[in-house]
Design a protein around this motif. Structure first.
Motif, PDB file in Angstrom:
ATOM      1  N   LEU A 188       0.811  -1.220   0.000  1.00  0.00           N
ATOM      2  CA  LEU A 188       0.000   0.000   0.000  1.00  0.00           C
ATOM      3  C   LEU A 188       0.846   1.273   0.000  1.00  0.00           C
ATOM      4  N   ARG A 189       2.088   1.188   0.415  1.00  0.00           N
ATOM      5  CA  ARG A 189       2.896   2.409   0.542  1.00  0.00           C
ATOM      6  C   ARG A 189       3.046   3.131  -0.794  1.00  0.00           C
ATOM      7  N   THR A 190       3.343   2.365  -1.853  1.00  0.00           N
ATOM      8  CA  THR A 190       3.583   3.015  -3.153  1.00  0.00           C
ATOM      9  C   THR A 190       2.341   3.711  -3.705  1.00  0.00           C
ATOM     10  N   PRO A 191       1.176   3.050  -3.794  1.00  0.00           N
ATOM     11  CA  PRO A 191       0.012   3.778  -4.320  1.00  0.00           C
ATOM     12  C   PRO A 191      -0.419   4.953  -3.442  1.00  0.00           C
ATOM     13  N   ILE A 192      -0.275   4.831  -2.139  1.00  0.00           N
ATOM     14  CA  ILE A 192      -0.643   5.944  -1.267  1.00  0.00           C
ATOM     15  C   ILE A 192       0.301   7.125  -1.491  1.00  0.00           C
ATOM     16  N   ALA A 193       1.590   6.813  -1.612  1.00  0.00           N
ATOM     17  CA  ALA A 193       2.558   7.889  -1.877  1.00  0.00           C
ATOM     18  C   ALA A 193       2.277   8.550  -3.225  1.00  0.00           C
ATOM     19  N   GLN A 194       1.887   7.747  -4.214  1.00  0.00           N
ATOM     20  CA  GLN A 194       1.569   8.323  -5.519  1.00  0.00           C
ATOM     21  C   GLN A 194       0.336   9.224  -5.449  1.00  0.00           C
ATOM     22  N   VAL A 195      -0.697   8.791  -4.730  1.00  0.00           N
ATOM     23  CA  VAL A 195      -1.894   9.614  -4.581  1.00  0.00           C
ATOM     24  C   VAL A 195      -1.572  10.904  -3.846  1.00  0.00           C
ATOM     25  N   HIS A 196      -0.759  10.803  -2.809  1.00  0.00           N
ATOM     26  CA  HIS A 196      -0.385  11.990  -2.038  1.00  0.00           C
ATOM     27  C   HIS A 196       0.402  12.969  -2.913  1.00  0.00           C
ATOM     28  N   THR A 197       1.356  12.451  -3.676  1.00  0.00           N
ATOM     29  CA  THR A 197       2.143  13.321  -4.561  1.00  0.00           C
ATOM     30  C   THR A 197       1.269  13.958  -5.636  1.00  0.00           C
ATOM     31  N   ARG A 198       0.359  13.156  -6.233  1.00  0.00           N
ATOM     32  CA  ARG A 198      -0.523  13.691  -7.270  1.00  0.00           C
ATOM     33  C   ARG A 198      -1.429  14.785  -6.695  1.00  0.00           C
ATOM     34  N   ALA A 199      -1.921  14.599  -5.471  1.00  0.00           N
ATOM     35  CA  ALA A 199      -2.765  15.624  -4.859  1.00  0.00           C
ATOM     36  C   ALA A 199      -1.972  16.901  -4.608  1.00  0.00           C
ATOM     37  N   GLN A 200      -0.716  16.765  -4.196  1.00  0.00           N
ATOM     38  CA  GLN A 200       0.118  17.952  -3.987  1.00  0.00           C
ATOM     39  C   GLN A 200       0.362  18.693  -5.300  1.00  0.00           C
ATOM     40  N   LEU A 201       0.613  17.940  -6.374  1.00  0.00           N
ATOM     41  CA  LEU A 201       0.831  18.573  -7.678  1.00  0.00           C
ATOM     42  C   LEU A 201      -0.419  19.315  -8.151  1.00  0.00           C
ATOM     43  N   ILE A 202      -1.586  18.703  -7.995  1.00  0.00           N
ATOM     44  CA  ILE A 202      -2.826  19.351  -8.421  1.00  0.00           C
ATOM     45  C   ILE A 202      -3.068  20.622  -7.607  1.00  0.00           C
ATOM     46  N   ALA A 203      -2.801  20.544  -6.280  1.00  0.00           N
ATOM     47  CA  ALA A 203      -2.989  21.726  -5.441  1.00  0.00           C
ATOM     48  C   ALA A 203      -2.011  22.830  -5.830  1.00  0.00           C
ATOM     49  N   ARG A 204      -0.766  22.455  -6.162  1.00  0.00           N
ATOM     50  CA  ARG A 204       0.224  23.463  -6.572  1.00  0.00           C
ATOM     51  C   ARG A 204      -0.192  24.131  -7.889  1.00  0.00           C
ATOM     52  N   ARG A 205      -0.700  23.339  -8.860  1.00  0.00           N
ATOM     53  CA  ARG A 205      -1.156  23.905 -10.119  1.00  0.00           C
ATOM     54  C   ARG A 205      -2.372  24.814  -9.911  1.00  0.00           C
ATOM     55  N   ALA A 206      -3.247  24.404  -8.979  1.00  0.00           N
ATOM     56  CA  ALA A 206      -4.428  25.231  -8.725  1.00  0.00           C
ATOM     57  C   ALA A 206      -4.027  26.588  -8.168  1.00  0.00           C
ATOM     58  N   ARG A 207      -3.010  26.591  -7.283  1.00  0.00           N
ATOM     59  CA  ARG A 207      -2.550  27.881  -6.747  1.00  0.00           C
ATOM     60  C   ARG A 207      -1.891  28.719  -7.847  1.00  0.00           C
ATOM     61  N   THR A 208      -1.119  28.027  -8.712  1.00  0.00           N
ATOM     62  CA  THR A 208      -0.442  28.762  -9.795  1.00  0.00           C
ATOM     63  C   THR A 208      -1.438  29.373 -10.777  1.00  0.00           C
ATOM     64  N   ASP A 209      -2.486  28.610 -11.115  1.00  0.00           N
ATOM     65  CA  ASP A 209      -3.488  29.092 -12.066  1.00  0.00           C
ATOM     66  C   ASP A 209      -4.492  30.044 -11.439  1.00  0.00           C
TER      67      ASP A 209
END
Length: 425
Positions: free
Chosen positions: A191-212
């Motif tokens: 479970l560690r890998t998919p959870i880490a991927q979801v967490h990273t993807r959520a951070q990227l989406i939040a960063r793009r939302a702030r940028t846009d």
């Protein structure tokens, strides 16, 4: 399995063995008691029959040294050839039966034995029959001794059998616990890998939302990031618990961990957070290194969680003191705060998994303190909690400077070197 699981299984085996032994022992005692009661009843009935025959026919068929017949005609008492024991016949009983013409039965204990006496009116005479039960009493004592020895041997054999039965009965449980630990470790690792991927993807989406400049779903993204972070922490807890539960033979030797450096860096990482909360954080550690055998990440988790717990429950203006010292060849870590505290009656229960504190509503404490206790126990240490409502809490962790395994291994190496030197000389 960890030490706690082994202790539970050991207690279970002992309880099963003890219960089986006590059950079989109780059955043996019951059988012995019934046998003894039947023997006593049959002996008493036989004695009464002998006495009734004696008063009816003027003689007793029992052993001459244990039976006597007395005839009383109202004036004199006639005895047989066998001299009676001191105190016989019972003249009061003879006079009473001669007057009332009723049968009287008496039991007396004297001269180190028990006498059964039957006094009965026959025609113009009164006959008194006396029976000495010394042989019957001897048979009872022998039976009691035999039953006691049989019960002791049977109880010992029953307890040994119970221990063997308990060991075999608990073996599937031990295997199930081992498989459960292995499953938790494997599932958590996957479970560690998919959870880490979801967490990273959520951070990227939040960063793009702030940028846009899109703030519509930003709060939901922040909550998603927090949720995935907490989920990752739970998985890390499960992995750590599974690692600590591994058998000592399956774990590599634990390298020494310098607690002085570990605690100093952990406290330094929380200094900024304490300043934001307006909480005074002080540290008192020895100047020299303080090494203990163990897993560095696990020990760092203990210090970090205790410190985070103190910061969470200490209001602004409070104080947290972290002290590290050596006590009786053990490293003692004390984290004390002036926060909300807790009832001392809950000092043991707060280490239970998913324990609910009073007034906590639906909030559960999860694996936090329970995992810390598991970490400390796996390092052959102890953790204690002391608290008072509205007066703060105090957690004390004690870790041995040397583990029993390392000490035994070092002793064997020294003995081997000594034998080699002697052989060389």
């Amino acid at each position: 399995m960890d030490a706690t699981d082994h202790a539970i299984l050991r207690r279970t085996r002992l309880r099963i063995g003890l219960l089986v032994g006590l059950t079989i022992g109780a059955l043996l005692l019951l059988a012995g008691g019934i046998s003894y009661a039947l023997l006593v009843h049959s002996q008493e009935a036989q004695i009464q029959r002998e006495l009734a025959w004696g008063t009816a026919h003027g003689t007793i068929a029992g052993p001459p040294a244990c039976s006597w017949i007395f005839h009383y005609d109202g004036m004199t008492v006639q005895t047989g050839l066998n001299p009676p024991p001191p105190g016989f016949p019972l003249t009061d009983a003879l006079d009473t039966v001669a007057t009332t013409r009723t049968t009287e039965t008496t039991t007396l204990t004297r001269n180190g034995t028990t006498y059964h006496i039957r006094t009965e009116a026959r025609g113009d005479r009164v006959i008194q029959a006396v029976f000495d039960a010394r042989f019957q009493l001897s048979d009872r004592r022998h039976l009691l001794l035999a039953l006691s020895l049989a019960a002791a041997v049977g109880l010992l054999a029953a307890m040994l059998t119970g221990v063997i039965v308990g060991r075999r009965a608990v073996a599937p449980l031990a295997e199930a616990l081992t498989r459960q630990r292995r499953f938790v470790a494997d599932a958590s690792h996957e479970l560690r890998t998919p959870i880490a991927q979801v967490h990273t993807r959520a951070q990227l989406i939040a960063r793009r939302a702030r940028t846009d400049g899109a703030t519509t779903n930003l709060d939901d993204l922040e909550r998603l990031i927090g949720t995935t972070r907490r989920l990752g922490e739970v998985v890390d807890d499960l992995l750590l618990s599974a690692r600590l539960a591994a058998a000592p033979a399956d774990r590599p030797p634990d390298p020494p961990v310098d607690l002085t450096v570990l605690i100093t860096t952990t406290v330094a990482a929380e200094t900024e957070r304490a300043a934001e909360r307006q909480v005074t954080l002080t540290l008192d550690t020895p100047t020299d290194p303080l090494p203990v055998p163990g897993v560095e990440s696990a020990l760092r988790r203990v210090v970090g969680e205790l410190l985070a717990n103190a910061l969470t429950h200490t209001p602004a203006g409070g104080r947290i003191t972290v002290t590290l010292r050596t006590v009786d060849n053990c490293a003692e870590l004390v984290i004390a705060d002036t926060g909300k505290g807790f009832d001392q009656a809950d000092a043991r229960r707060i280490f239970d998994r998913f324990h609910r504190g009073p007034g906590s509503g639906d909030r559960r404490f999860g694996l936090g303190l329970a995992l810390l206790q598991e970490v400390v126990t796996s390092h052959h240490g102890t953790i204690e909690a002391e608290g008072h409502p509205a007066r703060g809490a105090r957690f004390t962790v004690r870790l041995p400077m040397r583990s029993p395994i390392s000490t035994g291994r070092a002793s064997r190496i020294r003995n081997l070197r000594t034998r080699q030197l002697r052989a060389g000389t």
